[in-house]
Design a protein around this motif. Structure first.
Motif, PDB file in Angstrom:
ATOM      1  N   ILE A   1       0.837  -1.151   0.045  1.00 18.77           N
ATOM      2  CA  ILE A   1      -0.090   0.096   0.119  1.00 18.77           C
ATOM      3  C   ILE A   1       0.878   1.310   0.024  1.00 18.77           C
ATOM      4  O   ILE A   1       0.697   2.178  -0.762  1.00 18.77           O
ATOM      5  CB  ILE A   1      -1.028  -0.163   1.216  1.00 18.77           C
ATOM      6  N   LEU A   2       1.911   1.336   0.816  1.00 15.91           N
ATOM      7  CA  LEU A   2       2.798   2.290   0.934  1.00 15.91           C
ATOM      8  C   LEU A   2       4.240   1.484   0.554  1.00 15.91           C
ATOM      9  O   LEU A   2       4.628   0.484   1.110  1.00 15.91           O
ATOM     10  CB  LEU A   2       3.175   3.085   2.404  1.00 15.91           C
ATOM     11  N   ASP A   3       4.989   2.097  -0.475  1.00 16.25           N
ATOM     12  CA  ASP A   3       6.223   1.457  -0.833  1.00 16.25           C
ATOM     13  C   ASP A   3       7.375   2.546  -1.142  1.00 16.25           C
ATOM     14  O   ASP A   3       6.984   3.827  -1.088  1.00 16.25           O
ATOM     15  CB  ASP A   3       6.039   0.857  -2.177  1.00 16.25           C
ATOM     16  N   GLU A   4       8.615   2.153  -0.984  1.00 16.38           N
ATOM     17  CA  GLU A   4       9.758   2.888  -1.309  1.00 16.38           C
ATOM     18  C   GLU A   4      10.609   2.152  -2.174  1.00 16.38           C
ATOM     19  O   GLU A   4      11.740   1.696  -2.058  1.00 16.38           O
ATOM     20  CB  GLU A   4      10.718   3.277  -0.255  1.00 16.38           C
TER      21      GLU A   4
ATOM     22  N   GLN B   1      -4.875   5.346   9.218  1.00 15.37           N
ATOM     23  CA  GLN B   1      -4.071   5.367   7.770  1.00 15.37           C
ATOM     24  C   GLN B   1      -3.581   6.500   7.368  1.00 15.37           C
ATOM     25  O   GLN B   1      -2.610   6.483   6.805  1.00 15.37           O
ATOM     26  CB  GLN B   1      -5.108   4.384   6.734  1.00 15.37           C
ATOM     27  N   GLN B   2      -4.469   7.666   7.586  1.00 16.07           N
ATOM     28  CA  GLN B   2      -4.077   8.942   7.215  1.00 16.07           C
ATOM     29  C   GLN B   2      -2.814   9.423   7.861  1.00 16.07           C
ATOM     30  O   GLN B   2      -2.023  10.025   7.257  1.00 16.07           O
ATOM     31  CB  GLN B   2      -5.198   9.982   7.305  1.00 16.07           C
ATOM     32  N   LYS B   3      -2.822   9.276   9.039  1.00 13.40           N
ATOM     33  CA  LYS B   3      -1.510   9.550   9.830  1.00 13.40           C
ATOM     34  C   LYS B   3      -0.574   8.925   9.582  1.00 13.40           C
ATOM     35  O   LYS B   3       0.531   9.571   9.620  1.00 13.40           O
ATOM     36  CB  LYS B   3      -1.971   9.196  11.305  1.00 13.40           C
ATOM     37  N   LEU B   4      -0.614   7.627   9.175  1.00 11.09           N
ATOM     38  CA  LEU B   4       0.707   6.830   8.642  1.00 11.09           C
ATOM     39  C   LEU B   4       1.204   7.325   7.244  1.00 11.09           C
ATOM     40  O   LEU B   4       2.324   7.232   7.276  1.00 11.09           O
ATOM     41  CB  LEU B   4       0.230   5.245   8.555  1.00 11.09           C
ATOM     42  N   GLU B   5       0.091   7.738   6.503  1.00 17.11           N
ATOM     43  CA  GLU B   5       0.592   8.224   5.084  1.00 17.11           C
ATOM     44  C   GLU B   5       1.345   9.506   5.312  1.00 17.11           C
ATOM     45  O   GLU B   5       2.349   9.813   4.599  1.00 17.11           O
ATOM     46  CB  GLU B   5      -0.582   8.410   4.236  1.00 17.11           C
TER      47      GLU B   5
ATOM     48  N   LEU C   1       8.833   4.475   5.333  1.00 20.48           N
ATOM     49  CA  LEU C   1       7.819   3.399   5.672  1.00 20.48           C
ATOM     50  C   LEU C   1       7.349   2.308   4.596  1.00 20.48           C
ATOM     51  O   LEU C   1       7.063   2.968   3.435  1.00 20.48           O
ATOM     52  CB  LEU C   1       6.401   4.004   6.166  1.00 20.48           C
ATOM     53  N   VAL C   2       7.158   1.220   4.654  1.00 16.60           N
ATOM     54  CA  VAL C   2       6.742   0.237   3.621  1.00 16.60           C
ATOM     55  C   VAL C   2       5.408  -0.402   4.469  1.00 16.60           C
ATOM     56  O   VAL C   2       5.496  -1.123   5.509  1.00 16.60           O
ATOM     57  CB  VAL C   2       7.656  -0.913   3.516  1.00 16.60           C
ATOM     58  N   GLN C   3       4.016  -0.449   3.697  1.00 17.35           N
ATOM     59  CA  GLN C   3       3.072  -0.988   4.205  1.00 17.35           C
ATOM     60  C   GLN C   3       2.459  -2.074   3.287  1.00 17.35           C
ATOM     61  O   GLN C   3       2.410  -1.662   2.160  1.00 17.35           O
ATOM     62  CB  GLN C   3       2.066  -0.027   4.454  1.00 17.35           C
ATOM     63  N   SER C   4       2.150  -3.249   3.862  1.00 19.45           N
ATOM     64  CA  SER C   4       1.378  -4.366   3.033  1.00 19.45           C
ATOM     65  C   SER C   4       0.241  -4.363   3.743  1.00 19.45           C
ATOM     66  O   SER C   4      -0.328  -4.070   4.790  1.00 19.45           O
ATOM     67  CB  SER C   4       2.090  -5.636   3.073  1.00 19.45           C
ATOM     68  N   ASN C   5      -0.682  -5.228   2.781  1.00 21.47           N
ATOM     69  CA  ASN C   5      -2.155  -5.481   3.180  1.00 21.47           C
ATOM     70  C   ASN C   5      -2.568  -6.640   4.020  1.00 21.47           C
ATOM     71  O   ASN C   5      -3.345  -7.323   3.654  1.00 21.47           O
ATOM     72  CB  ASN C   5      -3.007  -5.086   1.915  1.00 21.47           C
TER      73      ASN C   5
END
Length: 375
Positions: free
Chosen positions: A116-119, A177-181, A190-194
Motif C-alpha cells: 500500500i505504501l512503498d519505497e 491510515q491518514q496519519k501513517l501516510e 515506511l513500507v506497508q502491506s495489506n
C-alpha cells in the motif's frame, strides 16, 4: 335501517359459527404457509448467512486488535491477542481441526499481498551495503521516532552505506491510515502491506520483508530483520560483516536456538498444532529479535516458503525454510554479542554487544545519548 337489521340477524343467526370457523381456518393456513416460506428461505441462505456473519465478526476482531497488539519476539512475554483460528484472508483454507475452534491455515507467501505504501527506489538511490528492516505495528509511533533519532539515523558505518526502513500492516481505520501516510510523506521510510498487523501474523510480516528485500533491494550485501525495541551496536555489527571470514552468501547469524520443542499446549501463545508443524522440535533457527543475513537469502527464503507450510512462530518458520534450502544458521564468532537482556544499564556492557532488548523507546534514546558522549 333494513341493512342494519340484516347484519343484526346474521350476527345472531346460525351463520355466525361458520364464519368464525372459516376465518380461523384461513388464519391457520396463512400462518403455515408463512412458516414454510420462512424455513425454506432460511435453509437456502443458511450457508451464505453464516459465512457473511463469520467474515464480519472475524474482520471486526482483526481490526479491533490492531491497535492493541504488540509486535515482538516469540520468546518474550507478549499478549497473544488473537485466537489460533484467525482467518488471514478470505481465500484462506481451513485445515484439520484439533480443538473446538477451527484452525485456519494462513497464506504466508508474499505473492498473496501487495504494498500500500512503498519505497521502491530507495535502494537504487542509497545503494546500501546493509539494510535494516524493522517490523513494527502501525500505532507504535514512539518506537519509530526513537529509532530515527538513534541507530536508524546513521547512514554510514565504517564507510559503508546503511539504510533503515519500517514495515507495517493494515492500520485498522481511515484516520490511522491518514496519519501513517503523513508520516510516510515526511520520512520516506515506511513500507506497508495489506495483511492484518497482529502478533499471530508475524510470519506473514517476515515473509513480506524478505520479498521486499529480494525485489526492491537485491544489490544490498546484507540485511537485518530487527525488532523495534532493540538496541544495535552498529560498529560491532559492521565489524562482524566486514571480517574476512564472514561469508557473503548463504549466511545468517544471531541468537541461536537449538533443539527447541514445539509447544502443543493449546493455552500457550506459542501453540502450534501438529497439522501445521508435525515434528516435535524445530530446526535450528535464530531468535526473531534480530538476525543478520546475506541478502541473497531473502529471495531463496521466499522461494522455499512455497514448499513449507506456514505456522505462527515466525523465527522458527524461517528456520524451517532454511532447512528446506539445506542451509544451516551460523553461530556468531562471539555469541555474547547477541543478547536477550543486559539488565541494568552499564555503558561498558552496551559498548560490547550487537543487539539487546530494551524496555522502552525512551530508554533507547537515553542509552544512545550516553554512548555517544566522548570518553
Amino acid at each position: 335501517m333494513a341493512a342494519n337489521n340484516i347484519c343484526h340477524s346474521l350476527a345472531k343467526g346460525p351463520y355466525m359459527p361458520h364464519i368464525k370457523k372459516t376465518f380461523i381456518l384461513l388464519l391457520t393456513i396463512a400462518f403455515l404457509l408463512s412458516a414454510v416460506v420462512y424455513v425454506s428461505d432460511f435453509s437456502f441462505e443458511t450457508t451464505t448467512f453464516t459465512q457473511t456473519w463469520l467474515t464480519k465478526v472475524m474482520n471486526w476482531t482483526h481490526y479491533k486488535v490492531i491497535n492493541s497488539t504488540l509486535v515482538g519476539h516469540t520468546e518474550k512475554d507478549l499478549l497473544f491477542s488473537l485466537l489460533p483460528n484467525q482467518q488471514i484472508q478470505r481465500r484462506a483454507t481451513p485445515v484439520a481441526q484439533t480443538t473446538d475452534i477451527p484452525i485456519y491455515h494462513h497464506v504466508a507467501h508474499p505473492s498473496n499481498y501487495h504494498f500500500i505504501l512503498d519505497e521502491p527506489d530507495k535502494c537504487s538511490q542509497w545503494d546500501p551495503f546493509l539494510v535494516f528492516m524493522v517490523p513494527v505495528a502501525p500505532h507504535q509511533v514512539e518506537a519509530r521516532k526513537a529509532i530515527r533519532s538513534t541507530w536508524g539515523n546513521e547512514s554510514s558505518v565504517q564507510g559503508k552505506a546503511v539504510l533503515t526502513l519500517f514495515l507495517v500492516g493494515l492500520t485498522g481505520g481511515p484516520e490511522a491510515q491518514q496519519k501513517l501516510e503523513e508520516e510516510s510523506r515526511q520520512h520516506r521510510d515506511l513500507v506497508q502491506s495489506n495483511f492484518v498487523d497482529s502478533y499471530f501474523n508475524l510470519t506473514i510480516k517476515t515473509m513480506v520483508i524478505m520479498d521486499w528485500l529480494a525485489t526492491r533491494c537485491p544489490r544490498a550485501a546484507y540485511a537485518m530483520k530487527i525488532d523495534s525495541d532493540m538496541y544495535i551496536g552498529l560498529e560491532n555489527l559492521m565489524s562482524l560483516l566486514l571480517a574476512p571470514n564472514t561469508p557473503r552468501q548463504n549466511y545468517i547469524t544471531g541468537y541461536m536456538m537449538w533443539n527447541r520443542p514445539v509447544i502443543r499446549n493449546k493455552n500457550s501463545k506459542w501453540y502450534v498444532s501438529e497439522e501445521l508443524y508435525p515434528e516435535p522440535k524445530y530446526p535450528t533457527y535464530l531468535l526473531g529479535m534480530g538476525y543478520v543475513f546475506s541478502n541473497d537469502l531473502s529471495g531463496k527464503i521466499v522461494e522455499a516458503s512455497k514448499k513449507v507450510k506456514p505456522f505462527n512462530i515466525e523465527d522458527a518458520y524461517v528456520g524451517a525454510c532454511l532447512k528446506q534450502l539445506g542451509i544451516a544458521p551460523s553461530s556468531p564468532p562471539d555469541p555474547s554479542q547477541f543478547r536477550a537482556y543486559l539488565g541494568q544499564y552499564k555503558r561498558e556492557g552496551f559498548l560490547r554487544v550487537i543487539t539487546t532488548i530494551l524496555g522502552s523507546p525512551q530508554q533507547l534514546i537515553d542509552i544512545w545519548k550516553d554512548l555517544k558522549k566522548p570518553t
